[in-house]
Scaffold this active site. Structure first.
Site, PDB file in Angstrom:
ATOM      1  N   HIS A 161       0.839  -1.191   0.000  1.00  0.00           N
ATOM      2  CA  HIS A 161       0.000   0.000   0.000  1.00  0.00           C
ATOM      3  C   HIS A 161       0.876   1.242   0.000  1.00  0.00           C
ATOM      4  CE1 HIS A 161       1.039  -0.793   4.203  1.00  0.00           C
ATOM      5  NE2 HIS A 161       1.032   0.534   4.345  1.00  0.00           N
ATOM      6  N   HIS A 188       5.228   6.596  -1.377  1.00  0.00           N
ATOM      7  CA  HIS A 188       6.033   5.389  -1.628  1.00  0.00           C
ATOM      8  C   HIS A 188       5.225   4.148  -1.251  1.00  0.00           C
ATOM      9  CE1 HIS A 188       6.325   5.817   2.711  1.00  0.00           C
ATOM     10  NE2 HIS A 188       6.665   4.543   2.753  1.00  0.00           N
TER      11      HIS A 188
END
Length: 401
Positions: A230, A310
Site C-alpha cells: 500500500h 512510496h
C-alpha cells in the site's frame, strides 16, 4: 467513512464508487476486499449489502447477521452468538470461495470489529467500511418502526452512541489490487536478487553490517514485508494522531473512499534500513495527500508535496515501515542538491545509481502502473506478511493468477 460524516457527505441516493465508478468496479474485481456494512437496525444496510452482492455476484459472498439470528444489542463482550457466522466466514476464506466478502451487521462493538480486522489480516483482505446514507439512519424514533427486530426506542438509543462516532483507521492509503500486488512483489524480488549479485553493490556491503564481504541475501535481509502492499497517505492512529479527524473530513478523502486510483511507480530504492518503490502522484491524487506529509517527516526541509509517496517493499528486522518514506526523502534531498548518484549500470532495463551510505536507486525504464483502492487500514499495527513457504519475504504471499 463514518455515520457522523455521512449526512454532510452525500445527498440521499448517492452510491459509493464501488457501485458506480467503472474503473473502481474493475479494480475491485481484481482485489481481495472485505466490505463491512455498519449502522443502526433499519438504517438501510441490508439493501446496500444486497446491491453490492448483486454488482459482484460472480465473486462475492454476503454474510448477514440477521440470517444467523444475531440480535443487535450492547454487549459486555462478544459471545458465542457469532460462532456459526465466524465458522462460515473462515471456511469461505480458507477455501477461496470469494474475493469480495460482505458482512451485514450493526458493527457497533469495537471488540467484534477487531475480530473481523484480524480475519482480514489473516487472509490479506483490504477492508472497506460502508454505511447507508438514508436520512433516517440516526433517527431512533423512525428506526423503531423500520427495524424488523422490533427494537425499542431505548434499545436503539443505547446502540447509537458508538455509531455516531467517527471510526478512523490506523492509516488511510491506496491498497494494491491483488494481481498488481503480486506483480510488484515479483519485480521487487528480481530487483533485490539482481542488486545483491551486482559487483558494485558487493563493494559497499559495510553499510549493511554484512559479515560476508562477498555475498548478501537482500531477500532475507528485507524479509519483513507489509501484509498488503500500500501507499499510506495519512497515519491516524485511530483518531489519536494530530490532524487525523480534519483529514478524514476533507471532501477529497470522503469522496475518494472506496474509489480506485492508478498509481505510477517511477523508481525502486534500497537503503540499509528499507526497500521501497517511489510513487509519482497525479494532481487528483494530491488532493488526498496531506499538505504536511513531507514537513512531518523532515520539519527543517522544504520538499515537493507528494515526494514522500512510496510503497514499502521490505524492512530490516528492527526497522518500522514508516522509515521507507523518510529514506525516500533522503534521496529527494540529494537530488534537490544536484546529486544524481553514481551510475552503476543497468538492472531490469533501468539505470541503477549509488548515492552514499548504502543508498541505491533504480530508475525504471517505464513507469509501472498499479491499480489500487483508497481505503483505511483498521487492524493492529505491525502486521507483516506471513511466511507461507516458497520464496522468502516478498514472494511469500504471491498467487498464480
Amino acid at each position: 467513512m463514518t455515520s457522523a460524516q455521512a449526512s454532510k457527505d452525500h445527498p440521499e441516493g448517492q452510491k459509493p464508487p464501488l457501485l458506480m465508478d467503472d474503473h473502481t468496479v474493475a479494480t475491485v474485481r481484481e482485489s481481495k476486499i472485505l466490505i463491512l456494512l455498519r449502522g443502526l437496525p433499519g438504517s438501510g444496510k441490508t439493501e446496500l449489502a444486497k446491491e453490492v452482492e448483486q454488482k459482484y455476484k460472480d465473486s462475492a459472498r454476503l454474510f448477514s447477521a440477521d440470517q444467523y439470528n444475531i440480535r443487535p444489542a450492547v454487549r459486555s463482550s462478544t459471545g458465542g452468538e457469532y460462532a456459526k457466522l465466524d465458522e462460515d466466514l473462515n471456511s469461505c476464506c480458507e477455501r477461496h470461495e470469494a474475493s469480495i466478502i460482505i458482512v451485514d451487521d450493526t458493527h457497533h462493538d469495537r471488540e467484534r470489529l477487531e475480530e473481523l480486522f484480524d480475519l482480514a489480516n489473516k487472509f490479506q483482505f483490504t477492508v472497506i467500511v460502508l454505511e447507508p446514507k438514508t436520512p433516517w439512519r440516526l433517527d431512533c424514533s423512525q428506526l423503531k418502526d423500520k427495524n424488523h427486530w422490533k427494537l425499542s426506542l431505548e434499545e436503539l438509543k443505547n446502540l447509537r452512541p458508538t455509531l455516531e462516532k467517527d471510526m478512523l483507521p490506523l492509516y488511510f492509503g491506496w491498497f494494491l489490487a491483488k494481481r498488481d500486488e503480486d506483480n510488484l512483489r515479483k519485480t521487487a524480488h528480481e530487483f533485490l536478487e539482481q542488486l545483491g549479485n551486482l559487483k558494485a553493490f558487493k563493494k559497499h556491503l559495510q553499510a549493511f553490517s554484512c559479515e560476508d564481504k562477498h555475498k548478501m541475501d537482500l531477500l532475507k535481509y528485507f524479509a519483513k514485508t507489509p501484509n498488503i502492499l500500500h501507499c499510506t497517505t495519512k497515519f491516524c492512529d485511530y483518531g489519536k494522531a494530530p490532524g487525523s479527524e480534519e483529514y478524514a473530513q476533507l471532501e477529497a478523502v470522503r469522496k475518494g473512499y472506496s474509489k480506485a486510483f492508478t498509481l505510477h511507480i517511477s523508481a525502486l530504492f534500497v537503503t540499509p534500513r528499507t526497500a521501497g518503490a517511489q510513487v509519482e502522484l497525479t494532481q487528483e491524487q494530491l488532493h488526498v495527500w496531506p499538505s504536511d506529509a513531507e514537513k512531518e517527516a523532515m520539519p527543517k526541509d522544504v520538499l515537493p508535496r507528494g515526494s514522500r509517496a512510496h510503497i514499502t517493499l521490505g524492512c530490516a528486522s528492527d526497522v518500522q515501515d514508516v522509515q521507507a518514506g523518510i529514506d525516500l526523502l533522503e534521496f529527494v534531498k540529494l537530488q534537490q542538491a544536484g546529486r544524481e548518484g553514481e551510475n552503476m549500470g543497468e538492472l531490469l532495463g533501468g539505470k541503477i545509481s549509488y548515492y552514499d551510505s548504502g543508498m541505491w536507486m533504480l530508475v525504471l525504464p517505464r513507469k509501472k502502473e498499479v491499480k489500487t483502492i483508497f481505503s483505511g487500514y483498521y487492524g493492529k499495527s505491525g502486521v507483516t506478511a506471513p511466511h507461507l513457504g516458497g520464496k522468502k519475504g516478498l514472494l511469500s504471499q504471491c498467487q498464480i493468477v
